[in-house]
Design a protein around this motif. Structure first.
Motif, short mmCIF file in Angstrom:
data_model
loop_
_atom_site.label_atom_id
_atom_site.label_comp_id
_atom_site.label_asym_id
_atom_site.label_seq_id
_atom_site.Cartn_x
_atom_site.Cartn_y
_atom_site.Cartn_z
N TYR A 1 0.85 -1.18 0.00
CA TYR A 1 0.00 0.00 0.00
C TYR A 1 0.89 1.23 0.00
CZ TYR A 1 -3.82 -3.11 1.36
OH TYR A 1 -4.75 -4.13 1.39
N ARG A 2 0.37 2.31 -0.50
CA ARG A 2 1.04 3.59 -0.29
C ARG A 2 0.86 3.96 1.18
NH1 ARG A 2 0.60 9.33 -3.55
NH2 ARG A 2 0.88 10.70 -1.73
N VAL A 3 1.92 4.39 1.83
CA VAL A 3 1.86 4.80 3.23
C VAL A 3 2.19 6.28 3.32
CG1 VAL A 3 2.80 4.49 5.54
CG2 VAL A 3 2.48 2.50 4.05
N ASP A 4 1.25 7.07 3.82
CA ASP A 4 1.46 8.49 4.05
C ASP A 4 1.63 8.73 5.54
OD1 ASP A 4 1.09 8.86 1.36
OD2 ASP A 4 -0.81 9.93 1.53
N LEU A 5 2.75 9.32 5.92
CA LEU A 5 2.97 9.77 7.30
C LEU A 5 2.60 11.24 7.35
CD1 LEU A 5 6.47 8.15 7.99
CD2 LEU A 5 4.21 7.15 8.34
N VAL A 6 1.69 11.60 8.25
CA VAL A 6 1.18 12.97 8.30
C VAL A 6 1.34 13.53 9.71
CG1 VAL A 6 -0.75 14.48 7.76
CG2 VAL A 6 -0.54 12.28 6.58
N ALA A 7 2.11 14.63 9.81
CA ALA A 7 2.26 15.36 11.07
C ALA A 7 1.30 16.54 11.03
CB ALA A 7 3.69 15.82 11.25
N TYR A 8 0.31 16.54 11.93
CA TYR A 8 -0.75 17.54 11.92
C TYR A 8 -0.43 18.71 12.84
CZ TYR A 8 -3.27 13.28 10.56
OH TYR A 8 -3.66 12.10 9.97
#
Length: 327
Positions: free
Chosen positions: A155-162
């Protein structure tokens, strides 16, 4: 992260919930027997974890919504670390009251269309370091970026810092996670699921160190704050959540409890996963249970020295192993 501890469920609902939970815990306990510890091909590095925690907490100003320059400096620190390892990296900018705030996003496995989101917020509530809440979650993202580099992912994995998870923007459309989840929905992006990493560094082995939103739950989970919790919807959580929970537990890195959350229990949606639930994406929260255990929550005493970094790295290893084993 925000919690309230004033929910009074009806007796009928409580009895039903505890009954189902007891059955689930029994089945889980049977499954836990003789489970081997998985070895990570790229284990979390304690020194790297300490480095990131220090950079996030030892700042000239507190990283709250008022100190936009400080938030931007932290955002740039996250961006530069992501850029070292990721297939792609960027900012998602938006304005609140004339100020620009930024989510920081990096991606792995970009050849895949369907994606998994792993997110954590980098702002704090008021004037405090916010070591557990939520430098631990952001550090997990930074270390996961290093660990994901070169991995074959299905899968594509997106790491997101909010940004702007904390008050006064909590539960508003100013939350960085609301902005991100809405973008995914509006653009019809194929999301398998989301995991919110929310406070993963505080553990205690003493009796009486763990509280619960409903006192009777201590009969099931015990009263020691020595476990990590996977919080999910009580029903309709979706395949991603079930698979993530299974993989996380199969890794056997750290003592783990699953909390299937009925709506009448307070605090179960008090982090960034709430916005993905709002847009009908499968999501769960990975947490040390916040103020139900950590009494430094939203206090000046939430400092680096209070964290159990060794167990925190095991949580990161479990997240990593969960994601790379998705088929």
């Amino acid at each position: 992260m925000r919690f309230k501890n004033n929910i009074k469920p009806t007796k009928k609902k409580l009895i039903l919930f505890v009954g189902f939970l007891c059955i689930a815990i029994f089945l889980w306990a049977v499954k836990e027997k003789n489970r081997p510890i998985q070895k990570s091909p790229v284990p979390a590095n304690i020194e790297q974890v300490k480095k990131h925690l220090t950079a996030l907490t030892q700042t000239p100003k507190f990283r709250n919504h008022k100190n936009v320059d400080q938030l931007n400096e932290i955002g740039e620190y996250i961006h530069q670390n992501f850029k070292t390892y990721a297939d792609s990296t960027g900012f998602q900018e938006y304005q609140v009251d004339g100020q620009v705030y930024k989510n920081v996003i990096c991606s792995f496995g970009t050849e895949n269309s369907k994606r998994i989101i792993i997110g954590a917020h980098y702002d704090v509530c008021g004037d405090q370091q916010g070591a557990d809440d939520n430098a631990t979650g952001v550090t997990a993202l930074l270390e996961l970026a290093r660990m994901f580099k070169g991995q074959k992912l299905n899968y594509r994995v997106d790491l997101v810092a909010y940004t702007l998870e904390e008050p006064p923007h909590f539960r508003t459309e100013n939350m960085g996670s609301f902005i991100h989840a809405k973008y995914l929905k509006d653009n019809k992006i194929d999301v398998y699921g989301m995991a919110s990493v929310e406070m993963i560094g505080y553990f205690k082995d003493e009796k009486g160190s763990q509280d619960f939103p409903v006192g009777i739950l201590s009969w099931i989970y015990g009263d020691k704050g020595d476990f990590i919790t996977l919080v999910k919807k009580f029903s309709g959580a979706g395949p991603f959540v079930g698979n993530f929970v299974d993989h996380f537990k199969d890794s056997n890195q750290i003592k783990t409890a699953t909390f299937p959350a009925p709506k009448f229990v307070g605090g179960v949606d008090y982090s960034d996963h709430l916005n993905y639930w709002k847009f009908d994406f499968p999501a769960l929260m990975i947490t040390d249970t916040s103020f139900f255990r950590n009494k430094n929550y939203h206090q000046s005493t939430d400092t680096l020295e209070t964290l159990d970094i060794k167990r925190m790295t095991k949580v990161i290893d479990a997240i990593f192993l969960s994601i790379i084993h998705f088929k």
